[in-house]
Design an enzyme around this catalytic site. Structure first.
Site, PDB file in Angstrom:
ATOM      1  N   HIS A  28       4.237   6.855  13.401  1.00 51.23           N
ATOM      2  CA  HIS A  28       2.881   7.232  12.818  1.00 51.23           C
ATOM      3  C   HIS A  28       3.114   6.662  11.531  1.00 51.23           C
ATOM      4  CE1 HIS A  28      -0.402   9.902  11.916  1.00 51.23           C
ATOM      5  NE2 HIS A  28       0.310  10.157  10.718  1.00 51.23           N
TER       6      HIS A  28
ATOM      7  N   LYS B 227      -1.543  -0.311   8.322  1.00 45.89           N
ATOM      8  CA  LYS B 227      -2.909  -0.555   8.341  1.00 45.89           C
ATOM      9  C   LYS B 227      -3.716  -0.448   7.201  1.00 45.89           C
ATOM     10  CE  LYS B 227      -4.457   3.274  10.455  1.00 45.89           C
ATOM     11  NZ  LYS B 227      -5.642   4.200  10.500  1.00 45.89           N
ATOM     12  N   ASN B 228      -3.145   0.158   6.071  1.00 48.77           N
ATOM     13  CA  ASN B 228      -3.555   0.175   4.607  1.00 48.77           C
ATOM     14  C   ASN B 228      -3.507  -1.143   4.089  1.00 48.77           C
ATOM     15  OD1 ASN B 228      -4.380   2.781   4.858  1.00 48.77           O
ATOM     16  ND2 ASN B 228      -2.578   3.599   3.717  1.00 48.77           N
TER      17      ASN B 228
ATOM     18  N   GLU C 281       0.417   3.879   9.899  1.00 49.77           N
ATOM     19  CA  GLU C 281      -0.509   4.333   8.850  1.00 49.77           C
ATOM     20  C   GLU C 281      -0.556   3.215   7.540  1.00 49.77           C
ATOM     21  OE1 GLU C 281      -3.250   6.337   8.429  1.00 49.77           O
ATOM     22  OE2 GLU C 281      -2.615   6.922  10.638  1.00 49.77           O
TER      23      GLU C 281
HETATM   24  N1  LIG Z   1      -1.766  -0.690   0.423  1.00 47.09           N
HETATM   25  C1  LIG Z   1      -2.776  -0.490  -0.191  1.00 47.09           C
HETATM   26  N2  LIG Z   1      -3.676  -1.321  -1.029  1.00 47.09           N
HETATM   27  C2  LIG Z   1      -4.731  -0.701  -1.624  1.00 47.09           C
HETATM   28  N3  LIG Z   1      -5.299   0.398  -1.509  1.00 47.09           N
HETATM   29  C3  LIG Z   1      -4.521   1.179  -0.747  1.00 47.09           C
HETATM   30  C4  LIG Z   1      -3.507   0.803  -0.099  1.00 47.09           C
HETATM   31  N4  LIG Z   1      -2.925   1.862   0.455  1.00 47.09           N
HETATM   32  C5  LIG Z   1      -4.069   2.763   0.330  1.00 47.09           C
HETATM   33  N5  LIG Z   1      -4.888   2.510  -0.438  1.00 47.09           N
HETATM   34  C6  LIG Z   1      -5.932   3.121  -0.745  1.00 47.09           C
HETATM   35  O1  LIG Z   1      -5.860   4.689  -0.819  1.00 47.09           O
HETATM   36  C7  LIG Z   1      -6.777   5.255  -0.080  1.00 47.09           C
HETATM   37  C8  LIG Z   1      -6.507   6.530   0.752  1.00 47.09           C
HETATM   38  O2  LIG Z   1      -5.329   5.775   1.760  1.00 47.09           O
HETATM   39  P1  LIG Z   1      -5.027   6.547   3.062  1.00 47.09           P
HETATM   40  O3  LIG Z   1      -4.132   5.988   4.012  1.00 47.09           O
HETATM   41  O4  LIG Z   1      -4.546   8.207   2.633  1.00 47.09           O
HETATM   42  O5  LIG Z   1      -6.631   6.761   3.834  1.00 47.09           O
HETATM   43  P2  LIG Z   1      -7.741   5.907   4.367  1.00 47.09           P
HETATM   44  O6  LIG Z   1      -6.659   4.538   5.021  1.00 47.09           O
HETATM   45  O7  LIG Z   1      -8.768   5.567   3.475  1.00 47.09           O
HETATM   46  O8  LIG Z   1      -8.064   6.743   5.629  1.00 47.09           O
HETATM   47  P3  LIG Z   1      -7.176   7.285   6.987  1.00 47.09           P
HETATM   48  O9  LIG Z   1      -7.223   8.688   6.870  1.00 47.09           O
HETATM   49  O10 LIG Z   1      -8.208   6.701   8.123  1.00 47.09           O
HETATM   50  O11 LIG Z   1      -5.646   6.431   6.766  1.00 47.09           O
HETATM   51  C9  LIG Z   1      -7.484   4.149   0.873  1.00 47.09           C
HETATM   52  O12 LIG Z   1      -8.845   4.358   1.112  1.00 47.09           O
HETATM   53  C10 LIG Z   1      -7.365   2.840  -0.061  1.00 47.09           C
HETATM   54  O13 LIG Z   1      -8.318   2.839  -1.263  1.00 47.09           O
END
Ligand SMILES: Nc1ncnc2c1ncn2[C@@H]1O[C@H](COP(=O)(O)OP(=O)(O)OP(=O)(O)O)[C@@H](O)[C@H]1O
Length: 434
Positions: A302, A309-310, A306
């Site tokens: 998990h 994917k980010n 996650e």
């Molecule tokens: N590697 C990264 N590079 C740039 N921005 C990032 C990165 N990781 C996270 N972020 C920023 O942080 C925010 C929050 O990330 P988070 O994984 O908590 O939620 P999400 O990806 O938007 O949604 P989900 O709940 O589907 O994971 C993202 O929307 C993005 O703007």
């Protein structure tokens, strides 16, 4: 809709004055090494007290949420699920056991219980950060009960003896009930997210304040713990024989490289699908092929999925989905004595420094339209769309901290982001609930 009665609420209030008892990964494994029906029965006895305590804290907290948040229909729905599960566990008829059997259950556990290892504290979690409820002092419950005197679970009772049918019957009824409860609580995360959305809409707020943020942290941390204990108990009752690598849902030889490879493939697949790409950004993995440790593979998958994917999203959105040549993402796995650390580095443009604290808040996302919350989104804890709820990072950090690890993020705005996932390999850290 089912609603708790006044007497049930009184009982819940009483249970909520007791603190939760944390257990460590190592203790769970020791308990689960080929347990007899007697040991499983002791486990069920412990859970039949421990789970209602944990559930009661959540009901109380949900009902006391500030600023009208407790009245949102989805929050009420979740509180009712917790109350209903509390009732079902506390009302499950207990078997009538002969004096001899009761003595055997108690004396057996006394002997081997002493061999269980003590738990340690997670260095990144301050005492009380995720404790059962904010008003407790951690060491007692204000009622003069000592925690140790009330419940002790991780003790095995004499193996190799015959246990009567009442024990088998209770074990099977209790396991079935836990399965029903686990299933009932599958949609808790999405329903809570809906509740927060209802609140934000009603109050016209963009973000949630700190007290709600820390409530959600405690709430989801507690949920991870409850599901871990239930998952472990159900798995041990379904297949008590240790198959060599698995003890319940814990794998004593979790292979990091294999899991990381699988998470990379899954995340790249979701990315290609979402952006309509022929080939998602490449991911380079540096990891010793035989590196393994004791962990819950589902949790590790998990967290990796996650964070990957980010990174994939950041790379594609920074370089454009029509780019021919994305900079690769690097996943480096370091094999330390205390921790296994996994670094995920991307060149996805980073995050502005002012937004860093926000990435740890629930509902912070830079996705413009949050996808509609499908009722079965959370059917499996480990499936999610590309992005959009803002839950990925905060929940992954809770998973890491749950077993004594941590998740840290360092960004260079204008270049990229490094995420460090620390996994504690000593596995002696207690659930951070006190
Ligand atoms: N590697 C990264 N590079 C740039 N921005 C990032 C990165 N990781 C996270 N972020 C920023 O942080 C925010 C929050 O990330 P988070 O994984 O908590 O939620 P999400 O990806 O938007 O949604 P989900 O709940 O589907 O994971 C993202 O929307 C993005 O703007």
């Amino acid at each position: 809709m089912w609603k708790p009665s006044k007497s049930l609420m009184d009982k819940i209030t009483h249970y909520s004055t007791f603190p939760a008892t944390g257990v460590s990964l190592r203790q769970m494994v020791q308990f689960g090494q080929n347990p007899s029906q007697g040991t499983l029965f002791r486990g069920a006895q412990f859970l039949s007290e421990e789970l209602p305590i944990r559930l009661a804290h959540r009901v109380k907290e949900l009902n006391q949420l500030p600023d009208g948040l407790n009245e949102m229909p989805s929050i009420q729905k979740v509180a009712n699920w917790y109350a209903q599960s509390f009732e079902e566990i506390t009302e499950l008829p207990k078997p009538k056991l002969s004096r001899e059997i009761r003595d055997r259950l108690i004396s057996g556990s006394r002997g081997s219980g002493a061999q269980l290892p003590p738990t340690t504290q997670n260095p990144d979690v301050a005492p009380g950060m995720y404790r059962s409820s904010p008003w407790q002092n951690g060491s007692g419950n204000g009622n003069g009960h000592s925690r140790k005197a009330i419940r002790r679970y991780y003790a095995t009772v004499d193996e190799g003896v015959q246990w009567p049918p009442e024990i088998f019957d209770y074990n099977s009824r209790f396991t079935k009930l836990l399965q029903t409860i686990k299933h009932r609580h599958d949609p808790v995360v999405t329903t809570m997210a809906m509740g927060i959305n209802e609140y934000k809409r009603q109050k016209q707020r963009m973000q949630i304040d700190n007290s709600i943020q820390s409530f959600l942290d405690r709430f989801y941390m507690s949920r991870i713990g409850i599901r871990m204990l239930i998952g472990q108990h159900v798995a041990l009752n379904s297949a008590p024989e240790n198959d060599g690598e698995y003890v319940g849902i814990i794998c004593t030889k979790t292979n990091v490289k294999d899991l990381a490879q699988e998470a990379i493939e899954n995340a790249r697949f979701v990315c290609e699908d979402y952006y309509g790409l022929f080939d998602a950004p490449k991911v380079q993995l540096v990891c010793r092929p035989d590196l393994h440790f004791m962990y819950v593979p589902g949790h590790l998958s998990h967290m990796l999925f996650e964070t990957l994917k980010n990174s994939l999203r950041a790379v594609v959105e920074t370089h454009g989905s029509d780019s021919e040549d994305f900079p690769p993402i690097k996943v480096i796995v370091a094999d330390g004595k205390e921790d296994i650390t996994i670094k995920v580095s991307d060149e996805g443009g980073g995050i502005p420094r002012s937004a860093i604290p926000l990435v740890w808040t629930y509902m912070y996302t830079t996705v413009e339209s949050t996808p509609s919350i499908e009722p079965d989104f959370n059917k499996s804890d480990f499936k999610a769309p590309m992005a959009g709820f803002g839950y990925g990072l905060p929940i992954s950090r809770l998973y890491a901290r749950y077993f004594g690890g941590d998740l840290k993020l360092i960004s260079m705005e204008g270049y990229g982001t490094d995420v460090y996932l620390h996994l504690n390999r000593l596995s002696s850290s207690s659930e951070p609930l006190q």
